[in-house]
Design a protein around this motif. Structure first.
Motif, PDB file in Angstrom:
ATOM      1  N   VAL A   1       0.727  -1.256   0.100  1.00  0.00           N
ATOM      2  CA  VAL A   1       0.285   0.105  -0.085  1.00  0.00           C
ATOM      3  C   VAL A   1       0.862   1.312   0.151  1.00  0.00           C
ATOM      4  O   VAL A   1       0.583   2.289  -0.601  1.00  0.00           O
ATOM      5  CB  VAL A   1      -0.995   0.065   1.164  1.00  0.00           C
ATOM      6  N   PHE A   2       2.039   1.165   0.756  1.00  0.00           N
ATOM      7  CA  PHE A   2       2.999   2.302   0.735  1.00  0.00           C
ATOM      8  C   PHE A   2       4.479   1.929   1.009  1.00  0.00           C
ATOM      9  O   PHE A   2       4.653   0.814   1.789  1.00  0.00           O
ATOM     10  CB  PHE A   2       2.414   3.335   1.938  1.00  0.00           C
TER      11      PHE A   2
ATOM     12  N   GLU B   1       1.702  -3.137   4.021  1.00  0.00           N
ATOM     13  CA  GLU B   1       1.215  -4.065   3.285  1.00  0.00           C
ATOM     14  C   GLU B   1       0.091  -4.613   3.700  1.00  0.00           C
ATOM     15  O   GLU B   1       0.051  -4.767   5.063  1.00  0.00           O
ATOM     16  CB  GLU B   1       2.322  -5.318   2.928  1.00  0.00           C
ATOM     17  N   LYS B   2      -1.003  -5.046   2.987  1.00  0.00           N
ATOM     18  CA  LYS B   2      -1.963  -5.829   3.177  1.00  0.00           C
ATOM     19  C   LYS B   2      -1.594  -7.382   3.480  1.00  0.00           C
ATOM     20  O   LYS B   2      -0.544  -7.833   3.074  1.00  0.00           O
ATOM     21  CB  LYS B   2      -2.878  -5.883   2.060  1.00  0.00           C
TER      22      LYS B   2
ATOM     23  N   PHE C   1       0.253   8.640   3.849  1.00  0.00           N
ATOM     24  CA  PHE C   1      -0.474   7.589   2.966  1.00  0.00           C
ATOM     25  C   PHE C   1      -2.031   7.775   3.333  1.00  0.00           C
ATOM     26  O   PHE C   1      -2.382   8.246   4.408  1.00  0.00           O
ATOM     27  CB  PHE C   1       0.375   6.435   3.043  1.00  0.00           C
ATOM     28  N   ASP C   2      -2.751   7.175   2.098  1.00  0.00           N
ATOM     29  CA  ASP C   2      -4.129   6.988   2.300  1.00  0.00           C
ATOM     30  C   ASP C   2      -4.390   5.652   2.459  1.00  0.00           C
ATOM     31  O   ASP C   2      -3.992   4.699   1.704  1.00  0.00           O
ATOM     32  CB  ASP C   2      -4.980   7.501   0.968  1.00  0.00           C
ATOM     33  N   ILE C   3      -5.485   5.287   3.260  1.00  0.00           N
ATOM     34  CA  ILE C   3      -5.980   3.849   3.367  1.00  0.00           C
ATOM     35  C   ILE C   3      -7.421   4.096   2.800  1.00  0.00           C
ATOM     36  O   ILE C   3      -8.497   4.896   3.586  1.00  0.00           O
ATOM     37  CB  ILE C   3      -6.138   3.542   4.926  1.00  0.00           C
ATOM     38  N   SER C   4      -7.998   2.921   2.023  1.00  0.00           N
ATOM     39  CA  SER C   4      -9.335   3.179   1.330  1.00  0.00           C
ATOM     40  C   SER C   4      -9.899   1.723   1.703  1.00  0.00           C
ATOM     41  O   SER C   4     -11.272   1.593   1.683  1.00  0.00           O
ATOM     42  CB  SER C   4      -9.330   3.094  -0.241  1.00  0.00           C
ATOM     43  N   ASP C   5      -9.272   0.758   2.268  1.00  0.00           N
ATOM     44  CA  ASP C   5      -9.751  -0.477   2.476  1.00  0.00           C
ATOM     45  C   ASP C   5      -9.863  -0.782   3.995  1.00  0.00           C
ATOM     46  O   ASP C   5      -8.570  -0.872   4.812  1.00  0.00           O
ATOM     47  CB  ASP C   5      -9.033  -1.566   1.863  1.00  0.00           C
TER      48      ASP C   5
ATOM     49  N   PHE D   1      -6.552  -0.459  10.265  1.00  0.00           N
ATOM     50  CA  PHE D   1      -7.062   0.759  10.178  1.00  0.00           C
ATOM     51  C   PHE D   1      -8.413   0.759  10.111  1.00  0.00           C
ATOM     52  O   PHE D   1      -9.254   0.446   9.431  1.00  0.00           O
ATOM     53  CB  PHE D   1      -6.684   1.321   8.725  1.00  0.00           C
ATOM     54  N   ASN D   2      -9.130   1.682  11.170  1.00  0.00           N
ATOM     55  CA  ASN D   2     -10.605   1.798  11.454  1.00  0.00           C
ATOM     56  C   ASN D   2     -11.159   2.754  10.578  1.00  0.00           C
ATOM     57  O   ASN D   2     -12.548   2.852  10.535  1.00  0.00           O
ATOM     58  CB  ASN D   2     -10.975   1.507  12.968  1.00  0.00           C
TER      59      ASN D   2
END
Length: 154
Positions: A22-23, A150-151, A44-48, A120-121
């Protein structure tokens, strides 16, 4: 030629589908030293928010690094402004004084997972700030500090 282009496009598509990263970014230090009062920031951005994530810090240091470990505090700032703190100690040297990292010449690289299965909530923009907690004004031998998100799983 057309077949080669098709093959390259297929490879790129498969790589992007399988990518868990992810980053991944590194901060370089001037003069191979980390000033105690200069925090390192990554954004960084989290969308999931359904997935779990591993957060790994990477360090590149020079042989002149004098200490057995590097002490830091990691702060995660959420999109809503919440701050989460974690103290981290990266052990640089083994008990016999040798470096724990993999190296070549005077350069040494190491990774340390700081969060495993982190959730990440909130969706949105995150900031991670890393503070040097070493007792001296400058920590010599620090060349790069990185953060990778990383996921988990695939």
């Amino acid at each position: 030629m057309k077949g080669m282009i098709s093959m390259m496009l297929l490879f790129l598509i498969l790589q992007s589908c399988n990518s868990k990263k992810v980053f991944d970014e590194r901060h370089n230090f001037e003069d191979m030293k980390w000033n105690r009062f200069k925090n390192v920031t990554f954004e960084f951005d989290i969308s999931d928010t359904e997935s779990l994530y591993d957060m790994t810090m990477s360090l590149r240091h020079h042989t002149v690094f004098p200490e057995p470990d590097l002490q830091m505090t990691l702060a995660i700032y959420t999109p809503s402004g919440e701050r989460r703190l974690k103290d981290i100690t990266m052990v640089i040297r083994n008990a016999d004084g040798t470096f724990r990292a993999s190296g070549m010449g005077d350069l040494w690289d190491m990774d340390q997972v700081v969060y495993s299965g982190y959730h990440f909530n909130e969706k949105g923009h995150y900031k991670v700030e890393i503070e040097n907690r070493m007792s001296k004004y400058d920590t010599p031998g620090v060349m790069e500090l990185g953060l990778r998100v990383e996921k988990v799983g695939g």
